[in-house]
Design an enzyme around this catalytic site. Structure first.
Site, mmCIF file in Angstrom:
data_model
loop_
_atom_site.group_PDB
_atom_site.id
_atom_site.type_symbol
_atom_site.label_atom_id
_atom_site.label_comp_id
_atom_site.label_asym_id
_atom_site.label_seq_id
_atom_site.Cartn_x
_atom_site.Cartn_y
_atom_site.Cartn_z
ATOM 1 C CB CYS A 67 0.397 -7.978 12.001
ATOM 2 S SG CYS A 67 -0.360 -8.099 10.372
ATOM 3 C CB ALA A 121 -3.402 -8.712 7.562
ATOM 4 C CB SER A 122 -8.305 -10.407 8.992
ATOM 5 O OG SER A 122 -8.607 -9.069 9.352
ATOM 6 C CG ASP A 138 -4.622 -2.826 2.902
ATOM 7 O OD1 ASP A 138 -5.489 -3.567 3.393
ATOM 8 O OD2 ASP A 138 -3.637 -2.400 3.535
ATOM 9 C CE LYS A 153 0.895 -0.645 3.579
ATOM 10 N NZ LYS A 153 1.109 -1.860 2.834
ATOM 11 C CG HIS A 200 -0.718 -10.177 4.065
ATOM 12 N ND1 HIS A 200 0.264 -11.058 4.434
ATOM 13 C CD2 HIS A 200 -0.431 -9.004 4.681
ATOM 14 C CE1 HIS A 200 1.109 -10.450 5.259
ATOM 15 N NE2 HIS A 200 0.714 -9.207 5.418
ATOM 16 N N GLY A 248 1.190 -7.537 -7.239
ATOM 17 C CA GLY A 248 1.269 -7.359 -5.784
ATOM 18 C C GLY A 248 1.141 -8.718 -5.134
HETATM 19 C C1 LIG Z 1 2.853 -1.826 11.138
HETATM 20 C C2 LIG Z 1 1.595 -2.483 10.652
HETATM 21 C C3 LIG Z 1 0.910 -3.341 11.481
HETATM 22 C C4 LIG Z 1 -0.269 -3.951 11.034
HETATM 23 N N1 LIG Z 1 -0.925 -4.797 11.885
HETATM 24 C C5 LIG Z 1 -2.057 -5.421 11.461
HETATM 25 C C6 LIG Z 1 -2.716 -6.365 12.309
HETATM 26 O O1 LIG Z 1 -2.293 -6.634 13.445
HETATM 27 N N2 LIG Z 1 -3.830 -6.967 11.837
HETATM 28 C C7 LIG Z 1 -4.318 -6.707 10.585
HETATM 29 O O2 LIG Z 1 -5.331 -7.308 10.198
HETATM 30 N N3 LIG Z 1 -3.713 -5.813 9.766
HETATM 31 C C8 LIG Z 1 -2.597 -5.173 10.178
HETATM 32 N N4 LIG Z 1 -1.964 -4.280 9.350
HETATM 33 C C9 LIG Z 1 -2.547 -3.991 8.025
HETATM 34 C C10 LIG Z 1 -2.107 -5.049 7.017
HETATM 35 O O3 LIG Z 1 -0.704 -5.149 7.003
HETATM 36 C C11 LIG Z 1 -2.610 -4.666 5.631
HETATM 37 O O4 LIG Z 1 -4.013 -4.567 5.671
HETATM 38 C C12 LIG Z 1 -2.180 -5.750 4.646
HETATM 39 O O5 LIG Z 1 -0.785 -5.715 4.471
HETATM 40 C C13 LIG Z 1 -2.858 -5.578 3.296
HETATM 41 O O6 LIG Z 1 -2.388 -6.569 2.438
HETATM 42 P P1 LIG Z 1 -2.386 -6.365 0.862
HETATM 43 O O7 LIG Z 1 -1.771 -7.592 0.298
HETATM 44 O O8 LIG Z 1 -3.738 -5.964 0.405
HETATM 45 O O9 LIG Z 1 -1.481 -5.080 0.602
HETATM 46 P P2 LIG Z 1 0.072 -4.711 0.933
HETATM 47 O O10 LIG Z 1 0.511 -5.438 2.160
HETATM 48 O O11 LIG Z 1 0.103 -3.249 0.893
HETATM 49 O O12 LIG Z 1 0.823 -5.353 -0.307
HETATM 50 C C14 LIG Z 1 0.733 -4.848 -1.604
HETATM 51 C C15 LIG Z 1 1.887 -5.387 -2.416
HETATM 52 O O13 LIG Z 1 1.797 -4.902 -3.748
HETATM 53 C C16 LIG Z 1 3.093 -4.572 -4.219
HETATM 54 N N5 LIG Z 1 2.942 -3.575 -5.310
HETATM 55 C C17 LIG Z 1 2.281 -2.389 -5.252
HETATM 56 N N6 LIG Z 1 2.343 -1.748 -6.436
HETATM 57 C C18 LIG Z 1 3.071 -2.541 -7.260
HETATM 58 C C19 LIG Z 1 3.504 -2.417 -8.617
HETATM 59 N N7 LIG Z 1 3.184 -1.354 -9.365
HETATM 60 N N8 LIG Z 1 4.256 -3.411 -9.145
HETATM 61 C C20 LIG Z 1 4.580 -4.499 -8.398
HETATM 62 N N9 LIG Z 1 4.184 -4.674 -7.119
HETATM 63 C C21 LIG Z 1 3.445 -3.712 -6.549
HETATM 64 C C22 LIG Z 1 3.789 -4.021 -2.991
HETATM 65 O O14 LIG Z 1 5.201 -4.077 -3.112
HETATM 66 C C23 LIG Z 1 3.254 -4.940 -1.887
HETATM 67 O O15 LIG Z 1 4.061 -6.060 -1.669
HETATM 68 C C24 LIG Z 1 -0.772 -3.666 9.748
HETATM 69 C C25 LIG Z 1 -0.076 -2.809 8.902
HETATM 70 C C26 LIG Z 1 1.103 -2.234 9.348
HETATM 71 C C27 LIG Z 1 1.854 -1.340 8.411
#
Ligand SMILES: Cc1cc2nc3c(=O)[nH]c(=O)nc-3n(C[C@H](O)[C@H](O)[C@H](O)COP(=O)(O)OP(=O)(O)OC[C@H]3O[C@@H](n4cnc5c(N)ncnc54)[C@H](O)[C@@H]3O)c2cc1C
Ligand SMILES: NC(=O)C1=CN([C@@H]2O[C@H](COP(=O)(O)OP(=O)(O)OC[C@H]3O[C@@H](n4cnc5c(N)ncnc54)[C@H](O)[C@@H]3O)[C@@H](O)[C@H]2O)C=CC1
Length: 443
Positions: free
Chosen positions: A42, A298-299, A280, A131, A11, A8
């Site tokens: 975001c 995201a933060s 997340d 998303k 962020h 993954g």
């Molecule tokens: C519309 C929207 C607006 C948002 N606005 C805000 C905001 O203003 N402020 C804020 O703090 N947060 C915001 N968020 C929340 C924020 O986007 C998430 O908390 C953040 O994306 C989490 O990051 P992450 O890297 O943990 O997970 P994700 O962004 O969910 O990324 C996980 C990654 O893992 C990959 N993955 C999963 N399983 C596999 C697998 N089996 N093999 C290979 N790859 C895999 C996925 O493709 C993905 O790219 C928002 C979310 C959305 C949807």
């Protein structure tokens, strides 16, 4: 040489990769299902609502940045399963070929999955989540069509309210549904959300609160949604009723939190010492609660990624914990919060009191001023700050919430804020700042 595999690369995974690559000579392999990197969802509402000109700025890095630092990057590659005993990741690449990567340390950064309302008809066309980048593209294209007139947004949380504004800005009829009786119920008390609901209604968004969707109807595409209170014609449905942690790959191997998130310690280490989880898909330590919880932001993803990466690179830092600070700005109405509201504190069995103030930022004689509304929430017994909410209809007052975030982290009491040294200059402030005034008035 230690080899780390990161699954993954949004962020959290990217932050972990940078921390390892910048602080050690280790081997790093990054595996990502998507083609793109670092999509800032975001900004989707701003892009789809045509408040920014292009989506390009919503990507802040790319695979070349990581390859230049020595990482091996596999995009469009899905991890199918992990052999935790043999320490091997099994994946399938874009051509359908099987790929294996051994590891010494593994970082799970698989993020979250939007929750789907479990109602009949949810497989119909024109029902979407918001998303992924591709979902944003799809919504943006659909908004171009004149015959896509009525948009139902299910869930008046952060995504729902932002997408309702975006759809309205594109000239659509917007119906906003929530199971509860107001918007943003997890983050703010009614004293704040009443203002936001009025703001939404004043801008022509139809509010349908306390109204659960029972069915989506249509032959091929969705045509109607049915709730306990009525039937509504719709051309597009955006589901935004929250996220659940994506724990698919390790749910049978690792200890989980109540909602399924990987349970981690303050080093982001899971119950398997060679496996870290970030963003997340993992839990966080809440300073307000003084315990473990789940907050998808995201933060938090960035900070937890840094902590895991530093630990793997040999620098054993601990997470300071989080406050879940957040903000929203809709048609110029700004709201920010950190920690718990009075309502959410009750859900987590925190016995709290609160103090409120409505004021202006600067003295009344100043021509340009800002209205400010503030609620500080503190624990009844210890009097430590556990939450704050602020709003303004005129100005960006968001910086003050960061002070409250630190106050929660450092367990500052409401009484200490009464006497906090806040400077006075008419351009910026009143002789008695609103934070001091509200703290001094606290029960
Ligand atoms: C519309 C929207 C607006 C948002 N606005 C805000 C905001 O203003 N402020 C804020 O703090 N947060 C915001 N968020 C929340 C924020 O986007 C998430 O908390 C953040 O994306 C989490 O990051 P992450 O890297 O943990 O997970 P994700 O962004 O969910 O990324 C996980 C990654 O893992 C990959 N993955 C999963 N399983 C596999 C697998 N089996 N093999 C290979 N790859 C895999 C996925 O493709 C993905 O790219 C928002 C979310 C959305 C949807
Ligand atoms: N500005 C920011 O900081 C943003 C943060 N995010 C984060 O992304 C994550 C996901 O966001 P959201 O999906 O908006 O979740 P959310 O938790 O913010 O809101 C979900 C909403 O759906 C409602 N709901 C739940 N089940 C329902 C049902 N069956 N029918 C109708 N309503 C129902 C809830 O009452 C709640 O109001 C959250 O963690 C959020 O904090 C998302 C967008 C912006």
């Amino acid at each position: 040489m230690t080899k780390t595999v990161i699954i993954g690369t949004n962020h959290a995974g990217l932050a972990a990769a940078n921390a390892i690559l910048d602080n050690s000579e280790q081997e790093v392999v990054m595996i990502e299902r998507n083609e793109n990197f670092s999509y800032l969802s975001c900004g989707t509402a701003l892009w789809v609502g045509h408040q920014i000109d292009s989506v390009d700025g919503l990507f802040y890095t790319n695979r070349e940045d990581f390859e230049a630092k020595g990482a091996k990057v596999r995009t469009q590659t899905i991890v199918d399963n992990i052999d935790f005993e043999g320490k091997i990741v099994h994946a399938t690449d874009q051509q359908g070929d099987k790929v294996e990567e051994s590891y010494d340390k593994l970082v799970l950064a698989t993020g979250s999955i939007p929750i789907s309302p479990k109602v009949p008809g949810r497989e119909l066309k024109n029902i979407t989540f918001m998303k992924k980048y591709e979902e944003g593209q799809n919504i943006d294209q659909m908004f171009e069509h004149e015959d896509v007139k009525n948009i139902a947004v299910i869930g008046a949380g952060y995504i729902g309210v932002e997408m309702a504004e975006a759809a309205k800005r594109r000239g659509k009829n917007v119906l906003l549904f929530d199971a509860l009786d107001r918007c943003l119920p997890s983050y703010y008390d009614p004293w704040f959300t009443d203002d936001m609901d009025k703001n939404l209604a004043d801008h022509g968004i139809e509010l349908h609160y306390g109204e659960l969707v029972k069915e989506y109807k249509g032959s091929d595409k969705v045509e109607q949604i049915v709730t306990e209170k009525g039937d509504y014609d719709v051309d597009l449905v955006i589901n935004a009723i929250g996220f659940s942690p994506n724990n698919q790959l390790a749910k049978d191997h690792l200890e989980l939190f109540a909602n399924g998130a990987y349970l981690v310690d303050r080093h982001q280490q899971t119950s398997d010492p060679d496996v870290y989880a970030v963003g997340d898909c993992a839990t966080v330590y809440s300073n307000a609660l003084q315990g473990t919880t789940y907050i998808a932001l995201a933060s938090n993803a960035l900070r937890t990624g840094i902590v895991a990466g530093e630990n793997i690179a040999g620098n054993p830092i601990e997470s300071p914990g989080v406050q879940g600070s957040n903000g929203i700005s809709i048609f110029g109405h700004h709201m920010v919060s950190t920690g718990y509201s009075v309502e959410s504190a009750a859900k987590f069995n925190l016995d709290v009191k609160y103090t409120d103030i409505e004021d202006t930022q600067k003295p009344e004689f100043m021509k340009e001023n800002a209205d400010v509304k503030l609620r500080m929430v503190y624990e009844a017994s210890s009097r430590r700050i556990v939450g704050a909410q602020m709003s303004s209809t005129t100005s960006d007052i968001s910086m003050a919430i960061h002070m409250f975030s630190l106050a929660i982290e450092r367990q500052v009491t409401i009484d200490e804020l009464g006497m906090l040294d806040i400077f006075f200059l008419p351009h910026f402030n009143q002789p008695y700042n609103y934070i001091n005034k509200a703290a001094l008035a606290a029960e």
